[in-house]
Write a protein that holds these residues in place. Structure first.
Motif, short mmCIF file in Angstrom:
data_model
loop_
_atom_site.label_atom_id
_atom_site.label_comp_id
_atom_site.label_asym_id
_atom_site.label_seq_id
_atom_site.Cartn_x
_atom_site.Cartn_y
_atom_site.Cartn_z
N SER A 60 0.84 -1.21 0.00
CA SER A 60 0.00 0.00 0.00
C SER A 60 0.87 1.25 0.00
O SER A 60 0.53 2.24 -0.66
N ASP A 64 -5.62 -1.30 -4.97
CA ASP A 64 -5.09 -1.86 -3.73
C ASP A 64 -6.04 -2.92 -3.18
O ASP A 64 -7.01 -2.58 -2.49
N GLU A 65 -5.80 -4.16 -3.50
CA GLU A 65 -6.65 -5.29 -3.11
C GLU A 65 -8.13 -4.98 -3.40
O GLU A 65 -8.98 -5.12 -2.53
MG MG Z 1 -2.03 -2.84 2.16
#
Ligand code: MG
Ligand code: ADP
Length: 258
Positions: A49, A158-159
Motif C-alpha cells: 500500500s 489496492d486489493e
Molecule cells: Mg495494504
C-alpha cells in the motif's frame, strides 16, 4: 521516446514510529511499460500500500525517484486513478452521478463517456440506483468506472476485490481484463491472492517484508483470455507458488486457496 510510463528508481521509505523506525520500502526498482498489467503480491506489511500511495502522489515523503511520463510525481492528480478495497462512493449520489463525480452530466461529452463506461463495467439499468442498493461487486465497478472517466495514465488498485466473494471476484477479474484490453490502461494491481496475481498479471511482483522490498519479478507469458484449468496456467501458478514458499513467513490469507 520511451514507452515507459512509470519509472521507480531506488525508492526508499522509512516511517518513524514511537517504537522505532520502520523501513517500509527498501531499494525499489521498477519500470512499467505503457499499457502493462502488473500484479503485486506479498504478505501483510511488506509495503504494497505504501508503494501504491507513493505512485498515487498521496505520500510524497520518500527517498529516490518516482516518475510518471518522465516527470516526478508531486501529488495526487487525475493521471493516477486509485481503487481501494472498499468502493468509497458518495452515498447520496446515484450510480451515474458517482461516476461523473465533480463533472456535470449536462455536458454531452461527459454524458457520452459515462454511458460508455456504464456499459463497459456492465451496469446498464442501474444508472439511477444509489450505492445502498448495490452489491459489493457492483459498487466496486462504479468505483472503477469513476476512476476511468478521468482517462488515467495508470490505475492503482489496492486489493480491490479482497472483500468480495469468490464468484464475484472472478467475475470482476474478467470485467477488469475486458476494460484493460479495450482501453489499454496501465494497471498496478495489489493482491493477496496468488491465483488472481497469475490470472491478471503480465508480470507478477513478489514482495517481502522487513524491510519491504521486491523479492522477484516473474513474467507470465500466457496469452489472454487465460484459462485457469489449463496446464500452462497451472504450471505458471506452481512456479509463482514455489517463489512464495521461499518467503520466510506464512504469506497468504485464505483467499489464496493454498
Ligand atoms: Mg495494504
Ligand atoms: P501492506 O500494504 O503490504 O500490508 P503497508 O504498506 O501498509 O503494507 O505497510 C508497510 C509497513 O509500513 C508496515 O510495517 C506498516 O506497519 C508500516 N506503516 C504503514 N503506514 C504507516 C504509517 N502511517 N506510520 C507508521 N508505519 C506505517
Amino acid at each position: 521516446m520511451t514507452s515507459e510510463v512509470l519509472v521507480i528508481d531506488d525508492l526508499n521509505k522509512v516511517f518513524s514510529a514511537p517504537t522505532g523506525n520502520v523501513v517500509a520500502l527498501e531499494h525499489i526498482q521498477l519500470k512499467v511499460q505503457q499499457g502493462e498489467f502488473i500484479t503485486i503480491i506479498g504478505p501483510s506489511g511488506c509495503g504494497k500500500s505504501t508503494l501504491l500511495k507513493i505512485v498515487a502522489g498521496i505520500d510524497t515523503e520518500y527517498e529516490g525517484s518516482v516518475t510518471l511520463h518522465g516527470k516526478p510525481i508531486e501529488g495526487p492528480s487525475i493521471e493516477k486513478g486509485f481503487i481501494f478495497q472498499e468502493p468509497r462512493l458518495f452515498p447520496w449520489l446515484t450510480v451515474e452521478k458517482n461516476i461523473a463525480a465533480n463533472l456535470s452530466l449536462k455536458n454531452p461529452e461527459v454524458r457520452k463517456k459515462v454511458d460508455e463506461l456504464i456499459e463497459l463495467v456492465r451496469l446498464q439499468g442501474f444508472e439511477q440506483s444509489y450505492p445502498r442498493e448495490l452489491s459489493g461487486g457492483m459498487a466496486q465497478r462504479v468505483a472503477i468506472a469513476r476512476a476511468l472517466l478521468r482517462n488515467p495514465d495508470v490505475l492503482l488498485l489496492d486489493e480491490p476485490f479482497g472483500a468480495l466473494d469468490a464468484f464475484t471476484r472472478s467475475h470482476l477479474q474478467e470485467v477488469l481484463l475486458d476494460i484493460w484490453q479495450k482501453n489499454r490502461t496501465t494497471m498496478l494491481f495489489v493482491t493477496h491472492d496468488l491465483d488472481e496475481a497469475v490470472f491478471l498479471g503480465q508480470r507478477v511482483i513478489i514482495m517481502n517484508p522487513r524491510p519491504g522490498h521486491i523479492r522477484n519479478i516473474l513474467p507470465i507469458g500466457l496469452p489472454f483470455p487465460r484459462k485457469r484449468a489449463s496446464h500452462s496456467f497451472q504450471e505458471l501458478r506452481h512456479i509463482v507458488l514455489k517463489e512464495f514458499e521461499k518467503v520466510e513467513e506464512p504469506l497468504l490469507d485464505q483467499g489464496a486457496g493454498i
